[in-house]
Enzyme design. Structure first.
Site, PDB file in Angstrom:
ATOM      1  CG  HIS A 244       4.264  -5.369 -28.128  1.00  0.00           C
ATOM      2  ND1 HIS A 244       4.260  -4.208 -28.862  1.00  0.00           N
ATOM      3  CD2 HIS A 244       5.512  -5.892 -28.270  1.00  0.00           C
ATOM      4  CE1 HIS A 244       5.448  -4.019 -29.400  1.00  0.00           C
ATOM      5  NE2 HIS A 244       6.226  -5.029 -29.065  1.00  0.00           N
ATOM      6  CG  ASP A 245       0.993  -2.396 -28.955  1.00  0.00           C
ATOM      7  OD1 ASP A 245       0.065  -1.762 -28.419  1.00  0.00           O
ATOM      8  OD2 ASP A 245       2.126  -2.498 -28.447  1.00  0.00           O
TER       9      ASP A 245
ATOM     10  N   GLY B   4       5.612  -7.518 -32.881  1.00  0.00           N
ATOM     11  CA  GLY B   4       4.753  -6.451 -32.403  1.00  0.00           C
ATOM     12  C   GLY B   4       4.114  -5.643 -33.512  1.00  0.00           C
TER      13      GLY B   4
END
Length: 256
Positions: A119-120, A137
């Site tokens: 994520h991200d 992440g």
């Protein structure tokens, strides 16, 4: 262009010149641009935007929920640019609201089999992730960087432009631009000379980067003093400035 055994949600936006293979599943809030090819057995969840002329191979899982215990079903996003090749078994997760709500992949990247992008993360252009490289992440990979097979990058790390990690590297700090690392933990081993040669930068630039590397890693300067020395003597070379910027913008500290 779309196999009769593919499952396409009615709310997905698929350009008429997209090819989708058998048993692929395309969810709602997915948009796929012209010329992209989705092989069989691919799962794409949304909200996800995929640009033009991408190729995604079988068993890839694109746009899935972030693997983060804080995630509670919020609406977050994945954005993929143009001309990317995403090979077998790759997993790419959407963002989280605690960060940018967005995982972003640029253009002309090669993401080899079984890589994971959490994520991200933010991946710029012309990046290569070799088989089984994994990003935690909020990792940022800048233009032209190469991560060797089974490289692992800790959360919030930044991998600078045209840097290189050897097979099995464990990256826990930022890698400055043009630097080559290996080991666990990753340790600087020199410049990414092969990458520099491929860029055809010329002797003056190549020599300037070599001198900057020596100042940074081989002459027993403290980091601040090394930065000052490089800035004073080599700052007119734009590639050296890229190296300096990657150091000065580091929040986790650099491999050293």
């Amino acid at each position: 262009m779309i196999h009769k055994l593919a499952s396409i949600h009615s709310k997905a936006k698929i350009h008429e010149e997209v090819s989708i293979g058998a048993y692929s599943v395309i969810g709602p809030e997915v948009e796929i641009g012209k010329g992209s090819k989705i092989h069989s057995h691919v799962v794409i969840e949304g909200p996800t935007f995929i640009g033009r002329d991408n190729e995604i191979f079988q068993f890839a899982s694109i746009g899935g929920d972030p693997q983060d215990k804080k995630y509670k079903g919020e609406k977050t996003y994945l954005e993929i640019g143009n001309d990317n090749v995403i090979r077998e078994g790759v997993t790419i997760n959407r963002g989280t609201v605690q960060e940018n709500s967005l995982t972003k992949i640029g253009s002309k990247n090669l993401i080899m089999a079984y890589c994971h992008i959490a994520h991200d993360c933010e991946i710029h252009d012309e990046v290569v992730l070799v088989n089984n490289a994994s990003l935690a992440g909020c990792v940022k990979i800048e233009k032209g960087a190469i991560l060797g097979g089974f490289s692992l990058v800790h959360q919030f790390c930044k991998v600078g432009q045209y840097s290189f990690s050897a097979m099995g590297s464990s990256v826990g700090k930022d890698i400055p631009a043009f630097v080559r690392v290996s080991g666990s933990p990753a340790f600087p081993r020199g410049l990414n000379t092969t990458g520099i040669q491929r860029l055809n930068l010329g002797k003056e630039v190549s020599d300037g980067l070599k001198e900057a590397y020596k100042i940074l890693y081989l002459r027993n300067f403290k980091l601040k003093d090394a930065i000052d020395e490089i800035s004073k003597n080599l700052n007119e070379i734009s590639e050296v400035q890229i190296l300096l910027n990657s150091i000065n913008s580091s929040e986790r500290g650099i491999v050293r």
